[in-house]
Design an enzyme around this catalytic site. Structure first.
Site, PDB file in Angstrom:
ATOM      1  N   GLY A  15      38.144  71.644  28.117  1.00 22.68           N
ATOM      2  CA  GLY A  15      38.192  71.294  26.688  1.00 22.68           C
ATOM      3  C   GLY A  15      37.261  72.199  25.896  1.00 22.68           C
ATOM      4  N   ASP A 107      32.193  70.272  33.644  1.00 24.85           N
ATOM      5  CA  ASP A 107      32.180  69.974  35.068  1.00 24.85           C
ATOM      6  C   ASP A 107      33.336  70.645  35.838  1.00 24.85           C
ATOM      7  OD1 ASP A 107      30.730  68.314  36.880  1.00 24.85           O
ATOM      8  OD2 ASP A 107      32.635  67.260  37.161  1.00 24.85           O
ATOM      9  N   ASP A 131      31.093  66.225  25.709  1.00 29.64           N
ATOM     10  CA  ASP A 131      30.772  64.991  26.438  1.00 29.64           C
ATOM     11  C   ASP A 131      29.290  64.893  26.835  1.00 29.64           C
ATOM     12  OD1 ASP A 131      33.496  64.646  26.262  1.00 29.64           O
ATOM     13  OD2 ASP A 131      33.906  65.268  28.330  1.00 29.64           O
ATOM     14  N   ASP A 133      27.901  65.607  29.533  1.00 29.08           N
ATOM     15  CA  ASP A 133      27.819  64.899  30.813  1.00 29.08           C
ATOM     16  C   ASP A 133      27.516  65.821  32.005  1.00 29.08           C
ATOM     17  OD1 ASP A 133      30.202  66.256  30.731  1.00 29.08           O
ATOM     18  OD2 ASP A 133      31.415  64.640  31.539  1.00 29.08           O
TER      19      ASP A 133
HETATM   20  O1  F6P Z   1      35.928  67.011  27.999  1.00 29.16           O
HETATM   21  C1  F6P Z   1      36.141  67.113  26.639  1.00 29.16           C
HETATM   22  C2  F6P Z   1      37.215  66.149  26.194  1.00 29.16           C
HETATM   23  O2  F6P Z   1      37.359  66.274  24.790  1.00 29.16           O
HETATM   24  C3  F6P Z   1      36.981  64.695  26.578  1.00 29.16           C
HETATM   25  O3  F6P Z   1      36.068  64.045  25.739  1.00 29.16           O
HETATM   26  C4  F6P Z   1      38.370  64.142  26.510  1.00 29.16           C
HETATM   27  O4  F6P Z   1      38.508  63.030  27.369  1.00 29.16           O
HETATM   28  C5  F6P Z   1      39.210  65.292  26.991  1.00 29.16           C
HETATM   29  O5  F6P Z   1      38.445  66.470  26.799  1.00 29.16           O
HETATM   30  C6  F6P Z   1      40.529  65.416  26.278  1.00 29.16           C
HETATM   31  O6  F6P Z   1      41.240  66.439  26.879  1.00 29.16           O
HETATM   32  P1  F6P Z   1      42.578  67.075  26.277  1.00 29.16           P
HETATM   33  O7  F6P Z   1      42.176  68.050  25.233  1.00 29.16           O
HETATM   34  O8  F6P Z   1      43.218  67.731  27.449  1.00 29.16           O
HETATM   35  O9  F6P Z   1      43.379  65.957  25.704  1.00 29.16           O
END
Ligand code: F6P
Length: 327
Positions: A15, A107, A131, A133
Site C-alpha cells: 500500500g 511488512d 498502519d 505497524d
Molecule cells: O497497509 C496499508 C493499508 O492501507 C491498510 O491500512 C489497508 O488494510 C490496506 O492497505 C488496504 O489495501 P488495498 O489498497 O489493497 O485495498
C-alpha cells in the site's frame, strides 16, 4: 576490503503511503552524492520480475518531495510469491548489474526483501505504511499524514453530527493494527474507539461510553472503529438495536493514503532514504532502517521482522478519561 557498490535499485511496494516519494528522492540523491548509479524499479517486486525499470538521475526526482503516492508505482505481486517469480527477479538484478535493492514499504515488502536476500541479492528496507505497524521502528513514513487526513475528515463529520445530534461510526484503516485508530481518536476527542489489540466488549466499550457521554451532556457521539475489528456497519447496526439510535456510518477508506506528505513524513523519509544508501555504501546490507527515540537506526532484517510493536494501551486510558466529560 568491501566491494564497492556501483548500482542499486529502488522500489516501492504494498500500500502506498505519503512520503514514499520523499524516500525515493532521498535514495536517488544520496546515490548521486556517493557516486552510485540508481535504477528505479516500477511496480514493486512485479517490476523486478518484468524488468520494468527506469534510470534515475537528480532531475528524475525533482518536485516530488511534496507529492503523495509514489512515482515508481506500487503493487502487491502474486508472482513474487512463487519460486519461479523470485528467480526471475534475481535474474533481472543480475542482468541490470544491480548490487542491491532498497525496498520501501511495510511488512509484506520486507518479507519479499528477505526472500531476495536469501537468493543472494542484498537488500535494505525502509518502513513506509500508514498502519505504523513495523516492530523495529517507532515510526513509519506516512502515519502522521494519514492521521491528519483522518482527523480533518472526522472534524468535518463532527460538525454535521453535532447539528443533527447524531451518532457517527467511523471506520479507519490500519489492517490488523489499531495505531491509526487510537491516535486519531485522541486527536478528535472520540466518544469511544475499538481496536483489534483489545477484545471488544460491546456493553463496556460502546454502550457505556455513549451513556457516560450523554450523562455528561453530550448529544452527539463519535465512535471510531479500526478496520481490524470488523465492519463499522455492523457496529452501527448494533448501536441501533441496543440503544435505539440512528447512527450514520462512514468508511474513510483510501482517502487516508493520499495527499501531500506533511513535514514529519518528508523529514523522516529523507533521513531514512539517506541512511539506507549510506548503509549500502558502508557494506551494511540485509537490514531494515527504522527510528528509535528519534534516531535513525538499522537492524538485521530477520531480527527486525521478529519484533512486535505494542499498542500503548495507556492511550486508551487517556481517551477514556477525556470522554467521561464529553467532547
Ligand atoms: O497497509 C496499508 C493499508 O492501507 C491498510 O491500512 C489497508 O488494510 C490496506 O492497505 C488496504 O489495501 P488495498 O489498497 O489493497 O485495498
Amino acid at each position: 576490503m568491501e566491494k564497492k557498490i556501483k548500482r542499486i535499485g529502488v522500489l516501492t511496494s504494498g500500500g502506498d503511503a505519503p512520503g514514499m516519494n520523499a524516500a525515493v528522492r532521498a535514495v536517488v540523491r544520496t546515490c548521486i552524492a556517493c557516486d552510485i548509479e540508481c535504477i528505479g524499479i516500477r511496480r514493486g517486486f512485479q517490476g523486478l520480475i518484468n524488468s520494468d525499470f527506469r534510470k534515475m538521475d537528480g532531475n528524475s526526482v525533482s518536485h516530488i518531495l511534496s507529492r503523495g503516492g509514489t512515482i515508481l508505482y506500487t503493487a502487491r505481486s502474486d508472482d513474487f510469491m512463487t519460486e519461479e517469480g523470485r528467480q526471475r527477479a534475481v535474474t533481472t538484478c543480475k542482468m541490470l548489474g544491480i548490487d542491491g535493492i532498497v525496498a520501501i514499504g511495510g511488512d509484506g515488502t520486507f518479507r519479499g526483501a528477505l526472500e531476495l536476500s536469501r537468493l543472494g541479492v542484498p537488500v535494505i528496507g525502509i518502513p513506509a505504511t500508514i498502519d505504523n505497524d513495523i516492530g523495529c521502528s517507532n515510526y513509519t513514513i506516512g502515519f502522521d499524514t494519514a492521521c491528519n487526513t483522518a482527523v480533518e475528515c472526522i472534524d468535518k463529520l463532527r460538525d454535521t453530527m453535532q447539528s443533527h445530534e447524531r451518532c457517527s461510526v467511523v471506520e479507519v484503516m490500519g489492517r490488523n493494527a489499531g495505531f491509526l485508530a487510537l491516535y486519531v481518536s485522541i486527536a478528535v476527542g472520540a466518544t469511544a474507539v475499538l481496536v483489534p489489540e483489545r477484545e471488544v466488549d460491546f456493553e463496556r466499550d460502546v454502550v457505556e461510553r455513549i451513556q457516560n457521554a450523554r450523562l455528561a451532556g453530550n448529544t452527539h457521539f463519535m465512535i471510531v472503529v479500526a478496520e481490524g475489528v470488523g465492519s463499522a456497519f455492523d457496529i452501527g447496526k448494533r448501536i441501533k438495536e441496543e440503544l435505539g439510535m440512528d447512527p450514520r456510518v462512514t468508511v474513510l477508506g483510501h482517502i487516508q493514503r493520499g495527499g501531500a506528505p506533511n513535514a514529519r513524513d518528508r523529514e523522516t523519509a529523507t533521513r531514512m532514504g539517506y541512511f539506507a544508501v549510506k548503509a549500502f555504501a558502508e557494506g551494511r546490507v540485509n537490514r531494515i532502517v527504522g527510528t528509535q527515540h528519534g534516531d535513525v537506526v538499522d537492524l538485521p532484517i530477520e531480527e527486525a521482522l521478529q519484533m512486535k510493536k505494542r499498542l500503548q494501551m495507556e492511550r486508551y486510558d487517556v481517551l477514556e478519561a477525556m470522554g467521561n466529560f464529553g467532547h
